[in-house]
Design a protein around this motif. Sequence first.
Motif, PDB file in Angstrom:
ATOM      1  N   ARG B 257      22.027  16.276  -5.078  1.00  0.00           N
ATOM      2  CA  ARG B 257      21.008  16.746  -6.371  1.00  0.00           C
ATOM      3  C   ARG B 257      21.642  17.992  -7.095  1.00  0.00           C
ATOM      4  NH1 ARG B 257      15.886  14.366  -6.716  1.00  0.00           N
ATOM      5  NH2 ARG B 257      15.816  12.531  -5.725  1.00  0.00           N
ATOM      6  N   GLY B 258      22.283  18.975  -6.426  1.00  0.00           N
ATOM      7  CA  GLY B 258      22.849  20.030  -6.767  1.00  0.00           C
ATOM      8  C   GLY B 258      23.892  20.042  -7.895  1.00  0.00           C
ATOM      9  N   HIS B 259      24.768  19.239  -7.557  1.00  0.00           N
ATOM     10  CA  HIS B 259      25.729  18.691  -8.353  1.00  0.00           C
ATOM     11  C   HIS B 259      25.194  17.674  -9.646  1.00  0.00           C
ATOM     12  CE1 HIS B 259      28.315  19.985  -5.223  1.00  0.00           C
ATOM     13  NE2 HIS B 259      29.255  19.265  -5.484  1.00  0.00           N
ATOM     14  N   ALA B 260      24.357  17.137  -9.355  1.00  0.00           N
ATOM     15  CA  ALA B 260      23.734  16.234 -10.526  1.00  0.00           C
ATOM     16  C   ALA B 260      22.842  16.858 -11.394  1.00  0.00           C
ATOM     17  CB  ALA B 260      23.354  14.962  -9.829  1.00  0.00           C
ATOM     18  N   LYS B 261      22.416  18.189 -11.148  1.00  0.00           N
ATOM     19  CA  LYS B 261      21.444  18.664 -11.913  1.00  0.00           C
ATOM     20  C   LYS B 261      21.705  19.142 -13.059  1.00  0.00           C
ATOM     21  CE  LYS B 261      18.694  20.828  -8.757  1.00  0.00           C
ATOM     22  NZ  LYS B 261      17.716  19.907  -8.672  1.00  0.00           N
ATOM     23  N   ALA B 276      28.569   7.695 -10.774  1.00  0.00           N
ATOM     24  CA  ALA B 276      28.647   6.519 -10.347  1.00  0.00           C
ATOM     25  C   ALA B 276      29.670   5.567 -11.034  1.00  0.00           C
ATOM     26  CB  ALA B 276      27.446   5.755 -10.608  1.00  0.00           C
ATOM     27  N   LEU B 277      30.030   5.917 -12.338  1.00  0.00           N
ATOM     28  CA  LEU B 277      30.794   5.257 -13.283  1.00  0.00           C
ATOM     29  C   LEU B 277      32.256   5.509 -12.688  1.00  0.00           C
ATOM     30  CD1 LEU B 277      29.396   5.786 -16.931  1.00  0.00           C
ATOM     31  CD2 LEU B 277      29.679   3.636 -15.644  1.00  0.00           C
ATOM     32  N   LYS B 278      32.364   6.661 -12.458  1.00  0.00           N
ATOM     33  CA  LYS B 278      33.724   7.163 -11.998  1.00  0.00           C
ATOM     34  C   LYS B 278      34.210   6.386 -10.725  1.00  0.00           C
ATOM     35  CE  LYS B 278      37.439   9.945 -11.522  1.00  0.00           C
ATOM     36  NZ  LYS B 278      38.765   9.658 -11.895  1.00  0.00           N
ATOM     37  N   LEU B 279      33.283   6.358  -9.643  1.00  0.00           N
ATOM     38  CA  LEU B 279      33.599   5.594  -8.435  1.00  0.00           C
ATOM     39  C   LEU B 279      33.756   4.074  -8.647  1.00  0.00           C
ATOM     40  CD1 LEU B 279      33.867   6.373  -5.446  1.00  0.00           C
ATOM     41  CD2 LEU B 279      31.427   5.486  -5.277  1.00  0.00           C
ATOM     42  N   TYR B 320      30.774   2.815  -1.677  1.00  0.00           N
ATOM     43  CA  TYR B 320      30.317   4.190  -1.467  1.00  0.00           C
ATOM     44  C   TYR B 320      30.896   4.649  -0.405  1.00  0.00           C
ATOM     45  CZ  TYR B 320      27.433   8.457  -1.856  1.00  0.00           C
ATOM     46  OH  TYR B 320      26.982   9.710  -1.843  1.00  0.00           O
ATOM     47  N   GLN B 321      32.023   5.608  -0.352  1.00  0.00           N
ATOM     48  CA  GLN B 321      32.329   5.953   0.819  1.00  0.00           C
ATOM     49  C   GLN B 321      32.252   7.504   0.646  1.00  0.00           C
ATOM     50  OE1 GLN B 321      36.267   4.225   0.790  1.00  0.00           O
ATOM     51  NE2 GLN B 321      35.346   2.431   1.619  1.00  0.00           N
ATOM     52  N   THR B 322      31.840   8.157   1.806  1.00  0.00           N
ATOM     53  CA  THR B 322      31.350   9.689   1.685  1.00  0.00           C
ATOM     54  C   THR B 322      32.661  10.621   1.127  1.00  0.00           C
ATOM     55  OG1 THR B 322      30.155   9.285   3.587  1.00  0.00           O
ATOM     56  CG2 THR B 322      30.310  11.559   2.945  1.00  0.00           C
ATOM     57  N   GLY B 323      33.817  10.348   1.461  1.00  0.00           N
ATOM     58  CA  GLY B 323      34.710  11.255   1.179  1.00  0.00           C
ATOM     59  C   GLY B 323      35.065  10.979  -0.120  1.00  0.00           C
ATOM     60  N   LYS B 324      35.076   9.918  -0.714  1.00  0.00           N
ATOM     61  CA  LYS B 324      35.371   9.514  -2.064  1.00  0.00           C
ATOM     62  C   LYS B 324      34.300  10.120  -2.887  1.00  0.00           C
ATOM     63  CE  LYS B 324      37.792   7.422  -5.525  1.00  0.00           C
ATOM     64  NZ  LYS B 324      38.829   8.194  -6.022  1.00  0.00           N
ATOM     65  N   ALA B 325      33.056   9.787  -2.482  1.00  0.00           N
ATOM     66  CA  ALA B 325      31.710  10.363  -3.275  1.00  0.00           C
ATOM     67  C   ALA B 325      31.813  11.677  -3.488  1.00  0.00           C
ATOM     68  CB  ALA B 325      30.745  10.028  -2.580  1.00  0.00           C
ATOM     69  N   GLN B 326      32.168  12.414  -2.169  1.00  0.00           N
ATOM     70  CA  GLN B 326      32.306  13.967  -2.295  1.00  0.00           C
ATOM     71  C   GLN B 326      33.376  14.535  -3.281  1.00  0.00           C
ATOM     72  OE1 GLN B 326      30.541  16.642  -0.416  1.00  0.00           O
ATOM     73  NE2 GLN B 326      31.386  17.438  -2.153  1.00  0.00           N
ATOM     74  N   ASP B 330      32.670  16.509  -6.782  1.00  0.00           N
ATOM     75  CA  ASP B 330      33.467  17.710  -7.035  1.00  0.00           C
ATOM     76  C   ASP B 330      34.061  17.672  -8.547  1.00  0.00           C
ATOM     77  OD1 ASP B 330      32.635  18.659  -4.498  1.00  0.00           O
ATOM     78  OD2 ASP B 330      34.361  18.240  -3.519  1.00  0.00           O
ATOM     79  N   TRP B 331      34.596  16.334  -8.700  1.00  0.00           N
ATOM     80  CA  TRP B 331      35.306  16.354 -10.121  1.00  0.00           C
ATOM     81  C   TRP B 331      34.350  16.685 -11.101  1.00  0.00           C
ATOM     82  CZ3 TRP B 331      34.445  12.118 -13.415  1.00  0.00           C
ATOM     83  CH2 TRP B 331      35.479  11.713 -14.409  1.00  0.00           C
ATOM     84  N   VAL B 332      33.108  16.079 -11.153  1.00  0.00           N
ATOM     85  CA  VAL B 332      32.123  16.429 -12.088  1.00  0.00           C
ATOM     86  C   VAL B 332      31.835  17.916 -12.162  1.00  0.00           C
ATOM     87  CG1 VAL B 332      29.846  16.055 -12.835  1.00  0.00           C
ATOM     88  CG2 VAL B 332      30.968  14.026 -12.139  1.00  0.00           C
ATOM     89  N   ARG B 333      31.634  18.443 -11.035  1.00  0.00           N
ATOM     90  CA  ARG B 333      31.209  19.929 -11.025  1.00  0.00           C
ATOM     91  C   ARG B 333      32.089  20.882 -11.495  1.00  0.00           C
ATOM     92  NH1 ARG B 333      31.626  22.169  -5.184  1.00  0.00           N
ATOM     93  NH2 ARG B 333      33.644  21.987  -5.877  1.00  0.00           N
ATOM     94  N   ASP B 334      33.557  20.480 -11.174  1.00  0.00           N
ATOM     95  CA  ASP B 334      34.795  21.303 -11.714  1.00  0.00           C
ATOM     96  C   ASP B 334      34.824  21.419 -13.008  1.00  0.00           C
ATOM     97  OD1 ASP B 334      34.715  21.944  -9.017  1.00  0.00           O
ATOM     98  OD2 ASP B 334      36.541  20.832  -8.511  1.00  0.00           O
TER      99      ASP B 334
END
Lengths: 171, 649
Positions: B257-261, B276-279, B320-326, B330-334
Amino acid sequence: MNPKDIIIATLDANRQELIAAVCCALQNYGNSRYAVIAFEQHQDREEALLQAFLTGLKQPDHDAYLAYVVKNARQRSGEGYALEEVQQALIYFEEAVWKTLVENIPCNLQLVDLLALCTRIFTRGRDCLAQIYLQESIAIRSELDDLHDKFYKYLHHAETTPSEEGPVSNS
Amino acid sequence: MAVPIRTDPAVKSPPGDDTAETYTQAPVNLDTLFVYGSLNDDHFFRLITGTTLPGQSACLPNHRRVHPERGFAFAIPWKGDRIDGRLLTHVTPALLAKLDEYESVGTLYTREVVQVMVEEQAVPAYVYIPLAEALRPYLEKGFAERDRIEEYVERTVQRYLEAKADRCLLADGNRLALDVTRELLSEEIQGLLMQYFLDDGLPPFILKHEIEKANLPSLTWLETDRKAQAYASNYLELGVKFMVFNQLETRFRNAFRGHAKIADKMYQHTLSALMALKLMTDSQSALKNAMIQLKVNRHQPDFKYPDYAVAAIFIAEELYQTGKAQETADWVRDNHLDGLSPLGAELEFSPLGVRAVSAREGEDPLFDSFYYFYDFDLMRRGWKLGAHVDDHGFSAAQQQRSRGFLELAFGRYRLLGDVSKPATQSPWILAKLIDLAVRMVDLRPHSLHISIEVDADAPFKRLDHPEFFLCLLLLGGDLREDPGGKLREMRVFHQEILHPDMGIYLSRLNRHHQNPKDNSWQAVVEYQFPRLYYDYDYQPLILALKGFQKHANPYPFKDCQACPDQEIHKEMEIALKQWAAFPAPLAEQTLNQFLQVVCAGLETEAALAGARYRHYVTDQMQIIERQLKRRNQRIVDYHLRARLPQPTL
C-alpha cells in the motif's frame, strides 16, 4: 591478405550501409515485433551484432559471435519473441553481410571461400539460437508442472459438480 | 457549546504508574466515545457510520498518539503523555456495532473504557486501542485511513459477493469461487468504492443491489456465432492476460500500500499497475508457457468463462513470488520521481495499423478489428488499463460492436464523458507504463497520445518558430524507409493523424473531468503524433513535450476555439505534409533553438521540483539532444546514401 582480414576490411568499409539495410529490412518485417521497433534501437543492436561477428571471425571458435547470439536468444526468449522471428532477424543480417561481400569483392574462388567461412559461423549461431530456445522452454515447462496439475484437478472437480452459470452480459 | 456529559462511577480514574491498569474490566454501557484519529474526522466518520455526532474537545491522559508517516494514527499507553481529541456523545449501540466492525474489534483493536478529561472533569468514554502485533502488518504495508475504509467497504461488499458466488459460479462455494466472482466483477466493485467516497458512504442495500444486478460474463452466445468463433482464441488469450494482470495488480496493491500510494488527484491504480506489468513482462515467457499448458491461450469449447478466470488466478499465484514482488515494488519506489505536471497517455494497437477504423469484415485476421471486444467482456477485464475499442467515432462509448483500435487509456475509469484522472506526475512512471503495457498486450502497437495538464492561468501563445513542430515530429514521429526505399515520416505521410475535414491532429485541447458529478474540468493538451513503438523509452519525448508546452505554451492545433492561429496552422499543415513526404534535415540552429525552449520549460519546473528532479532533467536533456541530432543525421545519411541533393530547412 588473409581471408578473414578481407571480410573484416570489406564489412568495416561498408558498415553504415550494411547496418542501414538490416534496419530497414527489420522495420519492414511484416507483423513482427521488429517492425515496430525504432530505427535507432535497431541501429544500436545491429552495430553490436556486427561487432560481435567481426570479433568472432578472428577467433578459432568464433566465441564472441556465439556468445552474443546466446545472450540475445535468452533475452528475446524471455521477452516472448517467437523463435522464427529471431531466426529471421539473423537471416536479414546474414543476407546483408553476403550482399556486401558479393558487391565489393571480385567474383572468384576466394569469394566463394569467404562466403563459405561466413556460412559456417552463421550456421553455428543459428544452432545456438535454437538450442537456447529449446532449453528455456523445457526449463519453464518443468517449473509449471504443478500449475498444470492444479488446474486440471479443478476442472475435474468442476465437471463432477456442475455449476449454474450467471446471467449473460453479452448482446 | 459544550455537550452535556454524564459521569460513571463504575469507571476508574486515570491510572497512575501501571499502564496495565489503564482500562476498566467492569461491564459498562456508555454513549460516549473518545476519538483521536480517523474517527476524529467527520468525513471519515460519516463514511463508516453514515452519520456524524456532536462532540467537544477532550484529552486522554497517559496515552500517546502515534501516526507513522505512511499509516494511520493509533493510541498506545504512555505514562505522562496525553492525546488531544474529541469526545463524541449520543453514541448508540447500533453505531458502536458499526464502529466495532470497522475497527475489527477482537482481532485488530479492542474497545476499552477510559476516563478522558473534558474541561478538567474526568468523563468515562469508550476508546479504540490497537492490538500492537495485529496492527504491525497494516503499518508495514503502509495502510492509511482511506485504505482502511476501502478495506471496510470491501469487507461489506465481500458478503454480497459470497452470496453471488454461491449461487452463480463453480458450485463448490470455496475461496476460489469468491476469487473468480471478485475478478469478474472487479470493475463494479471499483465503481462502488468510488461512489462510496463520492457520496460519503452508501447504504448496504445499495451495495447489495449493485452486486446482485451485476452480470457475470458467459460464453454461451459463442456456441451459435460461427464468425466470432474464428477469433475466439485471440480474444480469450487477451482476456486471460488482462485477468492475470488484474490479479497481480490487486496483490501488489494489498501487499505494498505504501509503495503504491499516489496523490489523490491521480489515478489510484497507477503504481500497482506498473508493478504488475513489470512482474508480468519479466515473466513473459513463463506466462506464455503457462497459458499454453493450461490451454487457455485458445478457445476450448468445453471451458466456461469462469474457467479462464480460474486459470488466470492460478497463473497469477504462480508468477507472484514474494521476493520478486518486493524487488519490483522497490524498483518503482526507487525510480519514482515526480515533476509538477500531471500526465496521461493513450495507446492504440491494431494488426492493421491505420486501416483499423475503416477495416472490412475479416480484414484483420486476428481480432476482426476488435469487433467482438465487448462480447468477450474485455472492457470489464481490462478496466484497470482503460481498455476499450476506439473507432474514432465514439460508438465505443455505448459498448456497441464496431471496428477500430484496441486502446488503453491510463487513468480513464469511465469512457463516456472522458472521466479520468491523470496517471502520474512522473515521466519515468509514464514511460515505463507505456513500454510495459506494449509488451504485455503484445499486439502491433500503432500510436501514442501523451497528455499534459496545462495551467489554466497561463494563456496559450503564438509560436514564433513553427518549425519547432517539425522538431517534435522528428523526435516522436515515425521516420522510416517504405518498402520502396523512400524515407518518410509515416504518421503524417500515411495520413494517420489527418482528419478529412479538420486537418492534422498534431495536438488538441481536451477537457478532463475527475468524477462524473464534477462540472469543473481540467485543460489538457494532448499530443497525438507520436508513434507507439515496442521496446522504447519514452522519457525523452515526454520531457521534451512538457518543456516545450511549459515554455512555448503554443495553441494546440485542434479543438481550441479561441486560437487566432488557425490560418497559420493550416499553412503549417501543408509544410508538415511536404516534409513528411520528403524529409529534409533541419538546420542545426533550429534544433538548438528548439532545445533551448525545451530546456527553459523543464528548468522552470525543475526549480520547484527539487534537486533530484533537477539532476534527472539535466540527464534527460542530454538524451533529448542526442536523439534529435541523431535522427536529423539519419536524414542527412539517407540523402548521401541515395545520392540526393542535401536540402536543409
